[in-house]
Design a protein around this motif. Structure first.
Motif, PDB file in Angstrom:
ATOM      1  N   LYS A  94       0.851  -1.173   0.000  1.00 26.46           N
ATOM      2  CA  LYS A  94       0.000   0.000   0.000  1.00 26.46           C
ATOM      3  C   LYS A  94       0.895   1.234   0.000  1.00 26.46           C
ATOM      4  N   LEU A  95       0.651   2.126  -0.940  1.00 29.07           N
ATOM      5  CA  LEU A  95       1.454   3.337  -1.076  1.00 29.07           C
ATOM      6  C   LEU A  95       0.619   4.562  -0.744  1.00 29.07           C
ATOM      7  N   ILE A  96       1.172   5.416   0.100  1.00 28.77           N
ATOM      8  CA  ILE A  96       0.622   6.752   0.325  1.00 28.77           C
ATOM      9  C   ILE A  96       1.668   7.743  -0.172  1.00 28.77           C
ATOM     10  N   ARG A  97       1.338   8.448  -1.220  1.00 33.24           N
ATOM     11  CA  ARG A  97       2.270   9.387  -1.855  1.00 33.24           C
ATOM     12  C   ARG A  97       1.945  10.805  -1.406  1.00 33.24           C
ATOM     13  N   GLU A  98       2.946  11.483  -0.856  1.00 37.85           N
ATOM     14  CA  GLU A  98       2.802  12.867  -0.437  1.00 37.85           C
ATOM     15  C   GLU A  98       3.956  13.657  -1.035  1.00 37.85           C
ATOM     16  N   GLY A  99       3.767  14.167  -2.242  1.00 39.20           N
ATOM     17  CA  GLY A  99       4.832  14.893  -2.911  1.00 39.20           C
ATOM     18  C   GLY A  99       6.048  14.005  -3.128  1.00 39.20           C
ATOM     19  N   PRO A 100       7.210  14.396  -2.612  1.00 43.39           N
ATOM     20  CA  PRO A 100       8.424  13.609  -2.816  1.00 43.39           C
ATOM     21  C   PRO A 100       8.564  12.441  -1.834  1.00 43.39           C
ATOM     22  N   ILE A 101       7.536  12.236  -0.996  1.00 45.50           N
ATOM     23  CA  ILE A 101       7.593  11.191   0.028  1.00 45.50           C
ATOM     24  C   ILE A 101       6.724  10.008  -0.387  1.00 45.50           C
ATOM     25  N   TRP A 102       7.330   8.820  -0.425  1.00 43.76           N
ATOM     26  CA  TRP A 102       6.613   7.574  -0.682  1.00 43.76           C
ATOM     27  C   TRP A 102       6.553   6.796   0.635  1.00 43.76           C
ATOM     28  N   ARG A 103       5.348   6.497   1.118  1.00 41.50           N
ATOM     29  CA  ARG A 103       5.181   5.711   2.344  1.00 41.50           C
ATOM     30  C   ARG A 103       4.532   4.381   1.981  1.00 41.50           C
ATOM     31  N   TYR A 104       5.296   3.306   2.180  1.00 40.02           N
ATOM     32  CA  TYR A 104       4.828   1.969   1.813  1.00 40.02           C
ATOM     33  C   TYR A 104       4.528   1.140   3.060  1.00 40.02           C
ATOM     34  N   SER A 105       3.492   0.316   2.966  1.00 38.60           N
ATOM     35  CA  SER A 105       3.191  -0.704   3.968  1.00 38.60           C
ATOM     36  C   SER A 105       3.078  -2.039   3.255  1.00 38.60           C
ATOM     37  N   ALA A 106       3.650  -3.084   3.871  1.00 34.87           N
ATOM     38  CA  ALA A 106       3.668  -4.411   3.242  1.00 34.87           C
ATOM     39  C   ALA A 106       2.579  -5.303   3.827  1.00 34.87           C
ATOM     40  N   PHE A 107       1.941  -6.060   2.950  1.00 37.27           N
ATOM     41  CA  PHE A 107       0.903  -7.006   3.353  1.00 37.27           C
ATOM     42  C   PHE A 107       1.218  -8.352   2.696  1.00 37.27           C
ATOM     43  N   ASP A 108       2.001  -9.171   3.408  1.00 33.26           N
ATOM     44  CA  ASP A 108       2.421 -10.484   2.887  1.00 33.26           C
ATOM     45  C   ASP A 108       2.935 -10.367   1.457  1.00 33.26           C
ATOM     46  N   CYS A 109       3.810  -9.415   1.256  1.00 28.36           N
ATOM     47  CA  CYS A 109       4.333  -9.126  -0.076  1.00 28.36           C
ATOM     48  C   CYS A 109       5.477 -10.074  -0.419  1.00 28.36           C
ATOM     49  N   HIS A 110       5.290 -10.857  -1.490  1.00 27.26           N
ATOM     50  CA  HIS A 110       6.307 -11.797  -1.950  1.00 27.26           C
ATOM     51  C   HIS A 110       6.821 -11.313  -3.302  1.00 27.26           C
ATOM     52  N   ASN A 111       8.043 -10.797  -3.292  1.00 30.16           N
ATOM     53  CA  ASN A 111       8.666 -10.295  -4.522  1.00 30.16           C
ATOM     54  C   ASN A 111       9.845 -11.189  -4.894  1.00 30.16           C
TER      55      ASN A 111
END
Length: 280
Positions: A94-111
């Motif tokens: 989940k990404l919350i973008r605020e201008g030059p700031i990227w805030r990510y939260s992971a939810f069982d993310c398998h990359n």
């Protein structure tokens, strides 16, 4: 950007370095005093100190900047809008973008080679063009990075700059908790080329300020991608050439520029066992 120091290659290197305490060695009288013994790398600590440093280098470089950076952190280049994004294998970010700031939260993310069960990170790109990127990691859970250890919880902060094509410079701090123990690595630094075939030019360093594998704070320096020196606070140090094709020769000095007081040959298998022990 592709690094020649992948987890697989470091695992192969680790297997190459595995500990062995046999072999020809010569020693002079160390004449340790009680006050020096508290902060001195002793003959009994040579191998363990080297293994702790190799694990620290693996976690700080391979875990964060080989896998996390290449597979996750660079997503800001393609994910520009707030929302939920699927990971390559399963789960989501989940990404919350605020201008030059990227805030990510992971939810069982398998990359592919990296699995993030939960936690978050913040990427500040406001000075990307001139100063590089700032990364903050908070309670990020790496799931089964190694099969023999439980999930790792990571907290840390890093600054990353790419000064030129194929190059990378970084500084940072990393805290890893698992199995009821916490490892703290500070002053993590890397510079050098990542272009194919030139990984040997890398210069890396860090301070192991806390680790269950040693009672000593240890400073690690890796020069030319192969010459490793691990030092205690008083300057005593153990060094070896990780690029050796056969067994490894560990050399102990009582000061930074002092003579070798003990030389010990270490097999690849035994160094590998020492690394596994330091990781657990």
């Amino acid at each position: 950007m592709t690094s020649t120091f992948t987890r697989a290659s470091l695992a192969a290197l680790t297997a190459t370095l595995l500990c062995a305490c046999g072999g020809g060695g010569s020693a002079q009288s160390l004449e340790l005093t009680p006050s020096r013994e508290e902060k001195l790398i002793t003959p009994d600590q040579m191998l363990a100190s080297l293994a702790v440093a190799l694990v620290a280098d693996d976690y700080s470089q391979t875990l964060i900047f080989q896998l996390f950076r290449s597979q996750v952190m660079d997503l800001y280049q393609t994910q520009t809008l707030s929302g939920s994004y699927p990971c390559k294998v399963s789960g989501s970010l989940k990404l919350i973008r605020e201008g030059p700031i990227w805030r990510y939260s992971a939810f069982d993310c398998h990359n592919i080679n990296i699995q993030l069960a939960s936690g978050s990170w913040t990427l500040d790109t406001s000075q990307a063009a001139s100063m590089g990127l700032d990364l903050q990691i908070k309670q990020l859970v790496f799931h089964k990075f190694y099969s023999d250890i439980p999930d790792m919880v990571a907290d840390g902060s890093f600054s990353v700059d790419k000064p030129g094509a194929g190059g990378l410079e970084q500084q940072g701090r990393l805290s890893l908790s698992y199995g009821g123990e916490t490892r703290i690595y500070e002053q993590i630094a890397l510079s050098g080329s990542f272009s194919s075939g030139s990984g040997s030019q890398q210069e890396r360093g860090l301070l192991v300020s806390r680790s269950p594998g040693t009672p000593l704070p240890l400073r690690m320096q890796l020069r030319q991608g192969r010459l490793m020196t691990v030092s205690a606070a008083d300057g005593s140090n153990v060094s070896t050439d990780l690029g050796s094709t056969g067994d490894y020769v560990l050399e102990l000095r009582l000061s930074a520029q002092g003579p070798v007081v003990l030389s010990r040959q270490i097999s690849r298998k035994d160094l590998q066992l020492a690394i596994v022990k330091a990781r657990l």
